[in-house]
Design a protein around this motif. Structure first.
Motif, PDB file in Angstrom:
ATOM      1  N   THR A 185      25.417 -36.077   3.229  1.00  0.00           N
ATOM      2  CA  THR A 185      23.985 -36.322   3.233  1.00  0.00           C
ATOM      3  C   THR A 185      23.217 -35.090   3.664  1.00  0.00           C
TER       4      THR A 185
ATOM      5  N   MET B  58      14.667 -25.203  -0.904  1.00  0.00           N
ATOM      6  CA  MET B  58      16.045 -25.669  -1.101  1.00  0.00           C
ATOM      7  C   MET B  58      16.987 -24.869  -0.216  1.00  0.00           C
TER       8      MET B  58
ATOM      9  N   THR C 264      20.928 -24.127   0.376  1.00  0.00           N
ATOM     10  CA  THR C 264      22.311 -24.276  -0.064  1.00  0.00           C
ATOM     11  C   THR C 264      23.203 -24.487   1.162  1.00  0.00           C
TER      12      THR C 264
ATOM     13  N   GLU D  39      19.313 -29.609   0.012  1.00  0.00           N
ATOM     14  CA  GLU D  39      18.933 -29.203  -1.346  1.00  0.00           C
ATOM     15  C   GLU D  39      17.639 -29.848  -1.794  1.00  0.00           C
ATOM     16  N   SER D  40      17.327 -31.046  -1.292  1.00  0.00           N
ATOM     17  CA  SER D  40      16.170 -31.785  -1.812  1.00  0.00           C
ATOM     18  C   SER D  40      14.973 -31.845  -0.873  1.00  0.00           C
ATOM     19  N   CYS D  41      15.179 -31.666   0.456  1.00  0.00           N
ATOM     20  CA  CYS D  41      14.111 -31.965   1.409  1.00  0.00           C
ATOM     21  C   CYS D  41      13.766 -30.810   2.336  1.00  0.00           C
TER      22      CYS D  41
ATOM     23  N   GLY E 117      13.944 -35.509   5.606  1.00  0.00           N
ATOM     24  CA  GLY E 117      13.378 -36.275   4.513  1.00  0.00           C
ATOM     25  C   GLY E 117      13.069 -37.711   4.849  1.00  0.00           C
TER      26      GLY E 117
ATOM     27  N   ALA F 176      23.052 -32.777   0.742  1.00  0.00           N
ATOM     28  CA  ALA F 176      22.130 -33.271  -0.277  1.00  0.00           C
ATOM     29  C   ALA F 176      20.679 -33.112   0.165  1.00  0.00           C
ATOM     30  N   ARG F 177      20.398 -33.419   1.439  1.00  0.00           N
ATOM     31  CA  ARG F 177      19.014 -33.304   1.924  1.00  0.00           C
ATOM     32  C   ARG F 177      18.590 -31.851   2.059  1.00  0.00           C
TER      33      ARG F 177
END
Length: 273
Positions: free
Chosen positions: A264, A1, A3, A270-272, A221, A267-268
């Motif tokens: 985006t 992840m 930040t 944090e997730s990808c 991602g 968000a990516r």
């Protein structure tokens, strides 16, 4: 992840939508930790005004793109060398952590890739001599082999590090996931580079299928590159810099609202990543 404060925006990602001033404001608004300008945007805004705006926004500068292009005139010329000295000075003025070098491909009409690589190394040596005096690290960016003919005849991390070995202190590599994800030697070469020579780390994704080798990079991602694994490798080798998002995307991200692009990215991250 990742930040947001661990992410830097390479301005190429929104180059069709925003000026450098707008990029600086956007990075601050979305909580990103840094920015990496391209020289055309920097010169358009003015080096000193840009440096002030970046400082005032509290952003780090993960790199300046780009120096290099040593083969553009078929041989090293005073104009090419002078442009690289200017690039070093611009990097110093904005507090860039490195000057990223896209070294150049084959000269027009040439089939001599070994000769092109010799020109590149001679040019890097000359630029490095100047950059050491200014205190700017020089970062070779090895590009995917598809670019060997027109953009960069240094195509693997191993090749880039061999040059670094020969040239000594003050030079390292800028590793871009788009260009290195496929390399079966990459993990060993990242370890070989180590903390001192891992100067920049760029993230995006490799789409399948890729519609255009230059202008169809993916958002993290959306493709097949194992970004978390590569990030883990560079961090294990000692890299502590920002993760620089650099996406060339003529048909997708260059057509989106730039604030949505940055949302985006966050968000990516944090997730990808």
């Amino acid at each position: 992840m990742l930040t947001p404060d661990r992410i830097s925006l390479n301005t190429a990602t929104v180059k069709m939508q925003w000026t450098l001033a707008e990029c600086i404001e956007g990075c601050a608004r979305h909580g990103l930790g840094g920015i990496a300008p391209w020289r055309d945007k920097l010169q358009e805004m003015g080096v000193e005004p840009a440096a002030r705006a970046i400082r005032d926004a509290g952003l780090k500068v993960s790199g300046l793109c780009r120096g290099g292009w040593y083969t553009a005139e078929g041989a090293l010329t005073p104009a090419v060398l002078e442009d690289n000295r200017r690039a070093v000075d611009e990097a110093a003025a904005i507090g860039a952590e490195c000057l990223v070098m896209v070294v150049g491909g084959l000269p027009a009409g040439s089939k001599d890739i070994d000769g092109a690589r010799a020109i590149v190394e001679e040019g890097l040596a000359a630029t490095l001599e100047y950059a050491r005096g200014v205190g700017v690290p020089v970062a070779i960016e090895p590009l995917h082999p598809a670019y060997a003919g027109d953009r960069a005849c240094v195509n693997t991390t191993s090749q880039a590090l061999d040059i670094c070995d020969r040239l000594g202190d003050g030079i390292g590599v800028a590793l871009d996931v788009y260009h290195i994800w496929w390399d079966p030697e990459i993990r060993r070469q990242i370890a070989r580079a180590g903390k001192e020579r891992l100067l920049a780390f760029h993230i995006c994704d490799w789409l399948v299928p890729t519609q255009d080798i230059l202008e169809d990079r993916g958002m993290m991602g959306d493709g097949v590159a194992d970004i978390p694994a590569l990030r883990a490798e560079v961090e294990a080798a000692g890299f502590t810099g920002l993760n620089e998002v650099e996406i060339f995307s003529a048909e997708t991200w260059w057509k989106r609202d730039p604030d949505d692009v940055l949302k985006t990215i966050v968000a990516r991250g944090e997730s990808c990543c």
